[in-house]
Design an enzyme around this catalytic site. Structure first.
Site, short mmCIF file in Angstrom:
data_model
loop_
_atom_site.label_atom_id
_atom_site.label_comp_id
_atom_site.label_asym_id
_atom_site.label_seq_id
_atom_site.Cartn_x
_atom_site.Cartn_y
_atom_site.Cartn_z
CB THR A 233 -39.24 -55.00 -35.61
OG1 THR A 233 -38.26 -54.36 -35.10
CG2 THR A 233 -38.75 -56.54 -35.85
NE ARG A 261 -38.21 -65.90 -38.15
CZ ARG A 261 -37.91 -64.66 -38.23
NH1 ARG A 261 -38.78 -63.72 -37.96
NH2 ARG A 261 -36.75 -64.34 -38.02
N GLY A 306 -33.97 -56.06 -37.78
CA GLY A 306 -33.06 -56.79 -38.86
C GLY A 306 -33.40 -58.11 -39.23
N GLY A 308 -33.75 -61.49 -37.82
CA GLY A 308 -33.92 -61.81 -36.39
C GLY A 308 -33.33 -63.17 -35.95
#
Length: 401
Positions: A233, A261, A306, A308
């Site tokens: 992110t 998602r 990373g 999540g």
């Protein structure tokens, strides 16, 4: 790879000068130094430096931590090198579904009537908002229109449009490099590449529609990203002169995620957190802290990057605050312990965090994390790889086009 041992960056010597700090990340993942060029690395660092300077200008002028963090994140959302905004990854259906969040440790001074219980705002499944971080900020500042801590999809964007947040055709987010990653990940041929054609709305005078970006939608860049099949992110955590901490995080998720998602970025306590609490320890300790010039409050802001799914399962961001508050761990210890716990379960990534005293922590447990820090001296310090120290970028480096 074991987690990189965290080195907390501490503020300079105590003085009467205002204390403000901005720390950012541009994602964490499988960056490989041997597979990159100096020019490629310089391009990333140049954008990180520009994002730091954008937020720094807000803090330097006495602005809000919230606004500084949004400014920094916006720079990365606009740059196709990063997995957010223009340059976000595609889901399994070949679509961009974006999400973002904002959280403050206390209400901003510019909005004193904001309830202290209204800690932040987040959005997910976004497909038309040019800068999702702007949408999170607008919704946070509009409790009458958006009383909930998280909204999704068309309803969130319609409310944002009412608040003047700029909307674009979904083709704005398309980039050739991310499209090829999407196709490659599904085992499909990368070529030929078909550029999407934007549907320019009839109302070309709309203040919320970015017509310029619609008419120039093709990605003309020849860059190749350092992060392979990214899961990261972008994010920023800022401390302003009033002691308010704000965390802003924005992402496209991970390549070929399932349609619909929802990751950790919009889930409060998982991918982001900001909070302050009153120091404990009794009358004597509180007075000793006061004599040493310490605030009666402690606080922390966190932005994660990373995979999540693991951050959600561990409530990673809020866990850092709880370890500090109830176990008495320092920022360094709390962030490192959380990153170590993620690694043990298979969760790769990193976090950026800072406390009310201006201490900064940037632990990671993977190949690299685009990251940077700027303090009142105005010098942006950046790094990419897991074993790399923060340094100032030399003048004349490449910027994001």
């Amino acid at each position: 790879m074991p987690a990189l041992k965290n080195i907390t960056l501490k503020p300079g010597k105590k003085s009467a000068e205002p204390n403000y700090v901005l720390v950012i990340h541009g994602g964490a993942g499988t960056m490989i130094r041997d597979g990159s060029t100096p020019e490629q690395r310089a391009k990333y660092k140049a954008v990180l430096s520009r994002a730091l300077k954008a937020g720094y200008e807000v803090l330097k002028s006495g602005g809000e931590a919230m606004d500084a963090a949004v400014e920094a994140v916006s720079v990365m959302e606009d740059c196709p090198l990063f997995n957010s905004g223009h340059g976000a990854v595609f889901n399994v259906a070949g679509k961009n579904e974006l999400e973002t969040s904002l959280m403050v440790s206390k209400p901003p001074a510019s909005h004193p009537a904001m309830p202290s219980s209204r800690r932040g705002s987040s959005v997910t499944l976004i497909t038309h908002t040019r800068n999702p971080s702007h949408l999170a900020r607008a919704l946070y500042l509009a409790p009458q229109l958006a009383p909930h801590p998280m909204l999704s999809g068309a309803a969130a964007e319609a409310t944002g449009a009412l608040l003047g947040v700029r909307q674009v055709d979904p083709s704005y987010f398309w980039t050739e490099a991310r499209w090829k990653e999407h196709r490659r990940g599904l085992g499909l041929p990368e070529d030929p590449v078909e550029y999407p054609r934007p549907e320019i709305p009839d109302d070309t005078n709309s203040e919320t529609t970015d017509v310029a970006s619609l008419s120039d939608h093709k990605d003309k860049e020849t860059w190749e990203p350092l992060d392979l099949m990214p899961t990261g992110t972008v994010g920023a955590v800022a401390l302003d002169i009033r002691g308010c901490i704000a965390a802003v995080t924005s992402t496209g998720g991970f390549t070929n995620k399932l349609v619909g998602r929802v990751g950790d970025t919009p889930v409060m306590g998982s991918g982001f957190w900001a909070e302050e609490w009153e120091r404990d320890g009794g009358f004597v300790k509180r007075n000793w802290d006061r004599l040493r010039g310490k605030s009666k409050y402690e606080g922390v802001g966190v932005s994660g990057t990373g995979n999540g799914d693991y951050y959600i399962r561990r409530a990673a961001a809020s866990n850092i605050a709880r370890r500090m508050q109830y176990l008495g761990e320092s920022l360094d210890e709390a962030t490192q312990n959380v990153i170590d716990d993620l690694f043990k379960e298979g969760g790769l990534g990193g976090v950026i965090a800072l406390d009310r005293e201006g201490n900064v922590a940037l632990p990671l447990n993977c190949g690299g994390m685009y990251r940077g820090v700027i303090r009142p001296d105005g010098v942006p310090l950046t790094a990419i790889f897991f074993d790399e120290q923060l340094t100032e970028l030399q003048a004349g480096s490449t910027n994001c086009t």
